[in-house]
Enzyme design. Structure first.
Site, short mmCIF file in Angstrom:
data_model
loop_
_atom_site.label_atom_id
_atom_site.label_comp_id
_atom_site.label_asym_id
_atom_site.label_seq_id
_atom_site.Cartn_x
_atom_site.Cartn_y
_atom_site.Cartn_z
N GLY A 1 50.24 -100.82 43.64
CA GLY A 1 50.58 -100.31 42.32
C GLY A 1 52.07 -100.08 42.22
O GLY A 1 52.81 -100.26 43.19
N PHE B 1 59.05 -94.60 40.27
CA PHE B 1 59.77 -94.47 41.52
C PHE B 1 59.92 -95.79 42.25
O PHE B 1 60.77 -95.94 43.12
CB PHE B 1 59.04 -93.47 42.44
CG PHE B 1 57.60 -93.85 42.64
CD1 PHE B 1 57.24 -94.81 43.57
CD2 PHE B 1 56.61 -93.27 41.88
CE1 PHE B 1 55.92 -95.16 43.74
CE2 PHE B 1 55.28 -93.62 42.05
CZ PHE B 1 54.93 -94.57 42.98
N ASP C 1 52.14 -82.21 37.81
CA ASP C 1 51.80 -83.56 37.33
C ASP C 1 50.40 -83.95 37.76
O ASP C 1 50.16 -85.09 38.18
CB ASP C 1 52.82 -84.58 37.83
CG ASP C 1 52.78 -85.88 37.01
OD1 ASP C 1 52.29 -85.84 35.87
OD2 ASP C 1 53.24 -86.92 37.52
N VAL D 1 54.01 -99.24 45.64
CA VAL D 1 53.21 -98.77 46.77
C VAL D 1 52.53 -99.99 47.39
O VAL D 1 51.92 -100.80 46.67
CB VAL D 1 52.17 -97.72 46.34
CG1 VAL D 1 51.32 -97.29 47.52
CG2 VAL D 1 52.84 -96.52 45.70
N LYS E 1 54.94 -95.91 50.18
CA LYS E 1 55.58 -95.67 48.89
C LYS E 1 57.07 -95.99 49.03
O LYS E 1 57.79 -95.33 49.80
CB LYS E 1 55.36 -94.21 48.49
CG LYS E 1 55.90 -93.80 47.14
CD LYS E 1 55.51 -92.34 46.89
CE LYS E 1 55.99 -91.85 45.53
NZ LYS E 1 55.57 -90.45 45.30
#
Length: 696
Positions: free
Chosen positions: A368, A372, A486, A375, A389
């Protein structure tokens, strides 16, 4: 006949009052301690006057007896007050049940209290009954308006003694710490003003248990003041060196024992140990010599080691070529915090290892992508699957979030939080390595028509409970106090058994234990999950996480996103909260069950979960439950839930940050859990009771 019955009742009431007075006298004379009279305990105030058989005052008492038990048991707070009749025959009454009892026990106790009051305090216009699990007072005086009036109290304590000396002092300190912490917990409960706690002690008393409660119509500060008044007043008088005791008051009460007398504790303090015995004189002298020798070594050895280290570093620095003196990549933690350095250094991984694990970050391994970066799935040489990540080098956001996440997640250990395995900070690469979640994130399963069938009720309840436990750990149980900021479906990852793990701590904020909220001018997160005070004023707290949890819970049980959508009846577009509220008020909540579940929920689960979800999304943070209270609601089948108010805050879905994963996800297996019944309160062994009609 009527006069004879009246004389008999008055005689019975007088006997009980004489017995209570005798116990009080014996206690003050330090006579051998006798057992307290069995519950209920009564305060019969003859000075307030009497009424007669068949009078209007008696009829008003009976009218309240017919309605108050039902009103108390139907209240989410198990509390009711009311009045009947007009002056001079008006009667005012208040009933409060223990916060962990159930509705039927509450109703039965209050009804019995009315009967007992009319027998034990025959024809007294003012009577108070203290029982487990309820308290009742009625009076011709309107005492309801003054919530701070706690006059008329019963004090009871365990007649046994804790071992004398230092052990007794340590026990008193531990029990006092627990009682005060439980009082603060109760004052902070906006619904019931109720708290229970436990604390580990030693082999003789492995646990100390406590309870504190105020009437729910009291403000938090009034409740805290009321509890501290009775704790500070009666503890030095009656509870020093005692392994148990309680103070019954109409407005507030507390209790502590060395055995469990209520349901699951809502507050757990870390275990404490009693002080070690003082060493013998000879041993103390020898210990002193050893300490002096150790002190000399402790001073000289570090100095010698420091000089050697400085000399070595100077020699090494002089031998290095100027070209080799390149600045290193700044690490995402404070260089002055040794705990952060130690936590991160133990997690450092080589870039070559991660390139090999992800096939040099091949597109086929991408799981995904978010604001940022991406991943990737990887496999280490030992065969362990990982998720990597990777912060995008071209991204202008994310470095501060990565720093925050690195420091926080490295210190957090909970089965419902995603586990950080390592970090790589080489050259321009900044990478976080997590455990791999085969079922990836919740959103792509829950909102996929084909895959959502894999989420049966057992799995959905597991996910709801797991996320709630993870948030409680962040807010209350970890060494740090953290607000996630979040929480959403894409930030809940699922392992092979569909156990949920909260991820993505890039926006998380660290709170002090005495801090209730903070304010920011930089609003970041995901609209639709944001609490109104955060989205509009930048205020965030543990209650803003509770709001996000409520939205997520409603998504899980309905299978619908919180963003706007057209209703099945082709009505104008509605957001999820508005749609849920419409069905809640019309009594058609079951119609919202995710169609992939067959449109049914077992045992009325849908109604309970929607109720909890609506409580979490109340407009005012003060009206939302804490996550520990949410966990009590989820795990108990006897807790009465408060009726929610209409949630009026709704915004369009505007993604500020994407989740950690996105894409297709396979399913998992199920698991369910059963709630345990509440334990009944039992009398303290060898308990002595004292009566205080009015405070002195």
């Amino acid at each position: 006949m009527a006069m004879a019955a009246m004389r008999m009742r008055r005689s019975l009431a007088l006997r009980y009052q004489l017995a209570a007075a005798l116990l009080l006298l014996l206690a003050f004379l330090n006579a051998p301690l006798a057992g307290a009279q069995p519950l209920p305990w009564q305060l019969c105030d003859a000075a307030a006057g009497n009424y007669t058989e068949g009078s209007a005052y008696q009829a008003n008492i009976r009218a309240l007896a017919g309605g108050l038990p039902r009103n108390a048991s139907a209240s989410p707070a198990l509390f009711a007050k009311g009045s009947a009749g007009a002056a001079p025959d008006a009667v005012y009454a208040l009933a409060l049940c223990r916060g962990d009892t159930n509705a039927s026990s509450c109703a039965a106790c209050v009804a019995a209290a009315f009967r007992n009051a009319q027998q034990l305090c025959a024809f007294n216009r003012r009577a108070t009954m203290f029982d487990d699990p309820c308290i009742l007072r009625y009076s011709a005086h309107d005492f309801l308006a003054n919530v701070t009036d706690n006059s008329g109290r019963f004090v009871a304590f365990n007649g046994n003694n804790v071992t004398a000396g230092a052990a007794a002092a340590a026990f008193d300190a531990a029990s006092g710490r627990l009682v005060n912490a439980t009082a603060d917990y109760a004052a902070g409960d906006p619904t019931r003003r109720f708290g229970t706690g436990e604390e580990g002690y030693d082999a003789t008393y492995p646990k100390i248990y406590s309870l504190a409660q105020c009437t729910p119509d009291m403000a938090a500060d009034d409740c805290r003041t009321c509890l501290r008044d009775i704790i500070e007043k009666f503890t030095p008088q009656y509870f020093v060196g005692k392994p148990g005791g309680r103070v019954f008051g109409v407005r507030c009460n507390f209790r502590f024992e060395t055995y469990s007398f209520s349901g699951r504790p809502l507050l757990q303090l870390p275990d404490v140990l009693p002080p070690a015995p003082a060493p013998a004189p000879a041993a103390a002298e020898e210990e002193g010599r050893r300490n002096r020798t150790g002190l000399i070594l402790a001073i000289t050895l570090p100095i010698v080691a420091a000089l050697l280290l400085i000399s070595t570093c100077v020699c090494f620095w002089r031998r290095r070529k100027p070209a080799e003196r390149k600045p290193s990549v700044p690490l995402p933690y404070s260089a002055t915090n040794p705990d952060d350095i130690q936590s991160i250094d133990s997690l450092l991984l080589d870039l070559s290892t991660l390139r090999a694990a992800t096939d040099n970050f091949a597109e086929s391994n991408k799981l995904g992508e978010g604001g940022f970066g991406a991943v990737y799935k990887g496999v280490l040489s030992e065969g362990e699957e990982i998720a990597v990540k990777r912060l995008s080098q071209s991204s202008t956001q994310g470095i501060e979030e990565l720093k925050t996440e690195l420091v926080l997640v490295a210190k957090l250990q909970h089965k419902n939080l995603v586990r950080l395995l390592g970090v790589c900070l080489e050259g321009q690469e900044k990478l976080l390595v997590y455990e791999y979640m085969p079922n990836r994130s919740l959103d792509t399963v829950l909102f996929d028509a084909g895959k959502s069938r894999d989420l049966d009720w057992g799995k959905r309840l597991k996910i709801v409970n797991g996320v709630a436990r993870g948030l409680q750990y962040l807010h209350e149980d970890s060494q740090l106090r953290i607000v996630h900021r979040d929480l959403k479906a894409s930030n809940v990852l699922l392992d092979s058994d569909c156990n949920p793990k909260i991820s993505d701590f890039g926006l998380a904020k660290l709170f002090g234990w005495d801090q209730s909220q903070a304010v920011t001018s930089h609003i970041a997160g995901t609209y639709g999950y944001m609490a109104p005070e955060y989205a509009m004023r930048g205020q965030y707290s543990v209650k803003s996480d509770a709001f996000s949890f409520g939205v997520l819970l409603l998504e899980i049980v309905t299978g619908r996103k919180n963003s706007s959508f057209a209703s099945p009846d082709s009505e104008p577009s509605l957001d999820l909260l508005s749609l849920v509220w419409e069905h809640w008020t019309s009594g058609t909540v079951e119609k919202l069950v995710d169609p992939s579940l067959g449109g049914r929920s077992p045992g009325g689960q849908m109604l309970k979960l929607v109720n909890i979800g609506l409580l979490c999304v109340q407009d005012s943070p003060a009206d939302r439950p804490t996550m520990s209270a949410v966990n009590v609601m989820l795990s108990s089948s006897t807790v009465s839930l408060q009726a929610p108010s209409r949630p009026t805050f709704c915004v369009d879905d505007m993604e500020g940050f994407s989740g950690m994963y996105s894409g297709a996800y396979p399913g998992g297996s199920q698991s369910t859990g059963d709630s345990k019944p509440q334990a009944a309160m039992s009398p303290s062994p060898n308990e002595v009771s004292l009566t205080e009609i009015e405070p002195r």
